[in-house]
Scaffold this active site. Structure first.
Site, short mmCIF file in Angstrom:
data_model
loop_
_atom_site.label_atom_id
_atom_site.label_comp_id
_atom_site.label_asym_id
_atom_site.label_seq_id
_atom_site.Cartn_x
_atom_site.Cartn_y
_atom_site.Cartn_z
N ASP A 177 0.84 -1.19 0.00
CA ASP A 177 0.00 0.00 0.00
C ASP A 177 0.88 1.25 0.00
O ASP A 177 2.04 1.22 0.46
CB ASP A 177 -0.90 0.03 1.24
CG ASP A 177 -1.88 -1.12 1.27
OD1 ASP A 177 -2.20 -1.65 0.19
OD2 ASP A 177 -2.33 -1.49 2.38
N LYS A 178 0.32 2.34 -0.45
CA LYS A 178 1.05 3.61 -0.53
C LYS A 178 1.74 3.94 0.79
O LYS A 178 2.92 4.31 0.83
CB LYS A 178 0.11 4.73 -0.94
CG LYS A 178 0.74 6.12 -0.93
CD LYS A 178 -0.27 7.19 -1.28
CE LYS A 178 0.34 8.58 -1.18
NZ LYS A 178 -0.65 9.66 -1.49
#
Length: 331
Positions: A156-157
């Site tokens: 995830d970011k």
């Protein structure tokens, strides 16, 4: 890898397109028996769509037991397949950008990157630039000939830590197969709310949330997902866990920890409120700006030399600083 998972580069047959740089050489596994050829290849080559594979079959880029074949042709297991992928086809052209990378390991076959929190892995809506993929294309321009610039799994970011990148089509295929066979070991450090008193496993299918489509959820329609966790350290108002993935579903650790009432500190989607702690500690935890999740350890079989390899990543500064602050308080 299993006997049916052989994959290597071979010289091109003289009748094939001489511009083809890589030949995919594989055996149809027995669990594909009864499938159409295009269905079986779509399962074995997840980096390409079924329609792309059908096109290659029609273009005579696929041979089944050294014979030309059709997409509808049935396979029964142990057939020998050669695929000459057309790597010049690219539905989306991504730009190379001079973005610094923290490279942990690099050789002719693979690249291991320590991704910082805040970096998107793959371009998408609203994130066409500044991604890990853009940075990889600048660092190793040959990756434009590998699907997704060699990315075989994602973070995830706002999750930091280790990612493996394949530098060749052959290596990417092998790494994807290792992920499918669950032989890649991925260990995360997760700071979760509440006191976790014992080690355990969450075995619950994860899929798209039936109402909130940007979220994932535990659902009977989801895919098998299994997370093992063990306590590393008890802290004020929270626990530091090592989470080991047996599968790799989107948001898996975040969803699984939320399901046992220990959501990650700072998680903006699967959030929770600190309980039975002082206002000072509560403010410290709620102020953390991202999910407190770090891909700490990665282990796999090197696709080039078949050696087992393992890497570890130090905690990023923001998470290390939070832990040091919490250690000043008695749990």
């Amino acid at each position: 890898m299993k006997p049916g998972d052989h994959y290597s580069a071979k010289p091109l047959p003289t009748s094939w397109d001489r511009n083809c740089e890589s030949i995919i050489d594989l055996l149809i596994p027995m669990n594909c028996a009864g499938m159409r050829l295009d269905q079986a290849l779509a399962r074995l080559l997840p980096d390409w769509s079924r329609s792309r594979i059908q096109t290659w079959i029609a273009q005579e880029r696929v041979k089944l037991d050294n014979q030309l074949c059709t997409a509808k042709q049935k396979v029964w297991g142990n057939e020998h397949v050669l695929v000459c992928p057309d790597l010049t086809e690219s539905p989306t052209v991504h730009s190379a950008e001079a973005i610094a990378l923290n490279i942990i390991h690099e050789d002719d076959t693979i690249l291991v990157v320590d991704k910082p929190a805040g970096m998107v892995v793959h371009p998408g809506n609203g994130n066409r630039q500044g991604t890990l993929l853009n940075a990889l294309l600048h660092h190793a321009p040959q990756l434009e000939n590998v699907p997704r610039a060699g990315i075989v799994h994602r973070l995830d970011k706002d999750t930091s830590g280790l990612l493996i990148i394949a530098k060749t089509v052959e290596a990417q295929f092998q790494l994807v197969r290792q992920l499918q066979q669950r032989t890649v070991k991925r260990d995360y450090l997760a700071l979760v709310l509440g006191q976790v008193n014992s080690n355990g496993t969450v075995d619950a299918p994860v899929g798209r949330h039936p109402v909130h489509r940007t979220k994932m959820a535990i659902t009977s329609r989801g895919k098998t997902a299994r997370t093992h966790y063990k306590l590393v350290e008890s802290l004020a108002g929270c626990s530091l866990l090592q989470c080991s993935l047996e599968t790799g579903r989107t948001h898996q650790i975040r969803v699984h920890m939320h399901s046992i009432h220990h959501p990650l500190v700072g998680d903006p989607v699967y959030s929770g409120k600190p309980r039975k702690i002082s206002a000072e500690i509560g403010q410290l935890l709620t102020a953390f700006p991202r999910q407190a999740l770090h891909a700490w350890q990665l282990a796999l079989i090197h696709p080039g030399n078949a050696h087992e390899m393992r890497w570890q990543s130090e905690l990023p500064n923001d998470l290390a600083a939070l832990l040091n602050q919490l250690r000043h308080y008695r749990p």
